[in-house]
Design a protein around this motif. Sequence first.
Motif, short mmCIF file in Angstrom:
data_model
loop_
_atom_site.label_atom_id
_atom_site.label_comp_id
_atom_site.label_asym_id
_atom_site.label_seq_id
_atom_site.Cartn_x
_atom_site.Cartn_y
_atom_site.Cartn_z
N PRO A 167 0.83 -1.35 0.06
CA PRO A 167 0.14 -0.01 -0.02
C PRO A 167 0.82 1.23 0.01
O PRO A 167 0.75 2.11 0.89
N THR A 168 1.65 1.49 -0.91
CA THR A 168 2.38 2.54 -1.16
C THR A 168 2.22 3.39 -2.34
O THR A 168 2.96 4.58 -2.43
N GLY A 169 1.72 3.05 -3.41
CA GLY A 169 1.34 3.59 -4.80
C GLY A 169 2.61 3.34 -5.71
O GLY A 169 2.65 3.66 -6.79
N SER A 170 3.78 2.73 -5.04
CA SER A 170 4.95 2.51 -5.73
C SER A 170 5.25 0.98 -5.51
O SER A 170 6.22 0.54 -6.05
N GLY A 171 4.59 0.00 -4.70
CA GLY A 171 4.94 -1.12 -4.48
C GLY A 171 5.99 -1.34 -3.55
O GLY A 171 6.48 -0.25 -2.74
N PHE A 172 6.67 -2.29 -3.34
CA PHE A 172 7.84 -2.47 -2.39
C PHE A 172 9.09 -3.39 -2.81
O PHE A 172 8.64 -4.61 -3.32
N TRP A 173 10.09 -3.02 -3.29
CA TRP A 173 11.32 -3.70 -3.46
C TRP A 173 11.82 -4.59 -2.42
O TRP A 173 12.09 -3.94 -1.57
N HIS A 174 11.75 -5.96 -2.54
CA HIS A 174 12.43 -6.62 -1.38
C HIS A 174 13.75 -7.23 -1.55
O HIS A 174 14.37 -7.46 -0.48
N TRP A 175 14.13 -7.41 -2.81
CA TRP A 175 15.64 -7.68 -2.92
C TRP A 175 15.86 -7.21 -4.57
O TRP A 175 14.99 -7.38 -5.57
N ALA A 176 17.31 -6.98 -4.79
CA ALA A 176 17.70 -6.76 -6.09
C ALA A 176 19.12 -6.97 -6.07
O ALA A 176 20.02 -6.47 -5.16
N VAL A 177 19.61 -7.92 -6.80
CA VAL A 177 20.89 -8.51 -7.17
C VAL A 177 21.33 -8.17 -8.48
O VAL A 177 20.81 -8.56 -9.46
N ALA A 178 22.58 -7.50 -8.84
CA ALA A 178 23.00 -7.17 -10.04
C ALA A 178 24.26 -8.00 -10.43
O ALA A 178 24.95 -8.37 -9.66
N ASP A 179 24.60 -7.93 -11.69
CA ASP A 179 25.94 -8.68 -12.18
C ASP A 179 26.08 -9.90 -11.80
O ASP A 179 27.19 -10.44 -11.54
N ILE A 180 25.03 -11.09 -11.98
CA ILE A 180 25.43 -12.21 -11.59
C ILE A 180 25.81 -12.82 -13.06
O ILE A 180 25.38 -12.64 -14.03
N PRO A 181 27.10 -13.66 -12.89
CA PRO A 181 27.84 -13.99 -14.30
C PRO A 181 26.68 -15.00 -14.96
O PRO A 181 25.95 -15.64 -14.34
N ALA A 182 26.77 -15.06 -16.12
CA ALA A 182 26.04 -15.71 -17.22
C ALA A 182 26.10 -17.38 -16.73
O ALA A 182 25.21 -18.10 -16.79
N ALA A 183 27.27 -17.65 -16.34
CA ALA A 183 27.63 -18.92 -16.04
C ALA A 183 26.86 -19.62 -14.68
O ALA A 183 26.73 -20.99 -14.49
N VAL A 184 26.24 -18.71 -14.08
CA VAL A 184 25.66 -18.99 -12.65
C VAL A 184 23.96 -19.30 -12.96
O VAL A 184 23.69 -18.51 -13.77
N THR A 185 23.63 -20.43 -12.54
CA THR A 185 22.28 -20.52 -12.84
C THR A 185 21.52 -21.03 -11.50
O THR A 185 20.25 -21.63 -11.68
N GLU A 186 22.13 -20.57 -10.49
CA GLU A 186 21.21 -21.07 -9.17
C GLU A 186 22.03 -20.19 -7.92
O GLU A 186 23.21 -19.79 -7.92
N LEU A 187 21.01 -19.55 -7.04
CA LEU A 187 21.54 -19.04 -5.86
C LEU A 187 20.87 -20.01 -4.85
O LEU A 187 19.63 -20.41 -4.81
N PRO A 188 21.67 -20.22 -3.65
CA PRO A 188 21.19 -21.07 -2.60
C PRO A 188 20.24 -20.19 -1.63
O PRO A 188 20.07 -18.97 -1.57
N GLU A 189 19.41 -20.94 -0.80
CA GLU A 189 18.73 -20.31 0.08
C GLU A 189 19.58 -19.29 1.05
O GLU A 189 20.55 -19.89 1.25
N GLY A 190 19.14 -18.30 1.50
CA GLY A 190 19.98 -17.40 2.18
C GLY A 190 21.10 -16.68 1.55
O GLY A 190 21.77 -15.93 2.19
#
Length: 179
Positions: A72-95
Motif C-alpha cells: 500500500p505505497t503507490g509504488s509497490g515495495f522492492w524486497h531484493w535486487a541483485v545485479a551482475d550475476i555472471p552468465a555461467a551461474v544458474t542458481e542461488l542458494p537459500e540465504g
Amino acid sequence: MSANDPFARLPEAASFTLTSATVADGAPWSREQYSGLFGVPDGKDVSPQLTWRGAPEGTKSYAVTVYDPDAPTGSGFWHWAVADIPAAVTELPEGAGDDTGSGLPAGAFQLRNDAGLARFIGAAPPAGHGPHRYFVVVHALDVESVGVAADATPAVLGFTMSGHTLGRAVLIATAEIPA
C-alpha cells in the motif's frame, strides 16, 4: 490483491524457466521468507533458493529482483535486487541474500531494497490487507555488467536493465497476515 502486473508495460522479453526448492509458483512463502526485521513473528528474512534454465542465447549476466506490487505505497515495495550475476551461474542458494551476500557469486552485488538495506527482506504485508504477490524474477541481460552503482535503487536497476533485457523468468509467491 490487485491485478497490476509490473511487467505489462515493459518491452516484451523471452521467457525461460525459474524454479525454487523454497517455494512453488503461486504458493505462499514459508515463515523463513517473512520479515522478522519488520516484526513478523517467526519471520527470518531468508532469501529463497532459485534455479533457472533456458535463458536466451546471448545472455551475458543476470539480475534477480523480488517485488511486491500490492504494497500500500503507490509504488509497490522492492524486497531484493541483485545485479551482475555472471552468465555461467544458474542458481542461488537459500540465504544468499543475507547481510553479507555470502551466497552470491563473485562480482554480483545487492542493492538497497525499499527498507534501505542491501539484503533480502521478507514479506510483511499489513495485517488484514489481503494476499500480496511477490514477483521473483531472474532477468537475462545482454551485458556482463548492467552498470549501476551499489547504492542505486532497484527502480534505477530496472530502468537501466530495460534496454538490455533479453528474457525474464518469473515465479510468483504470496503472503498474507490475517487481521
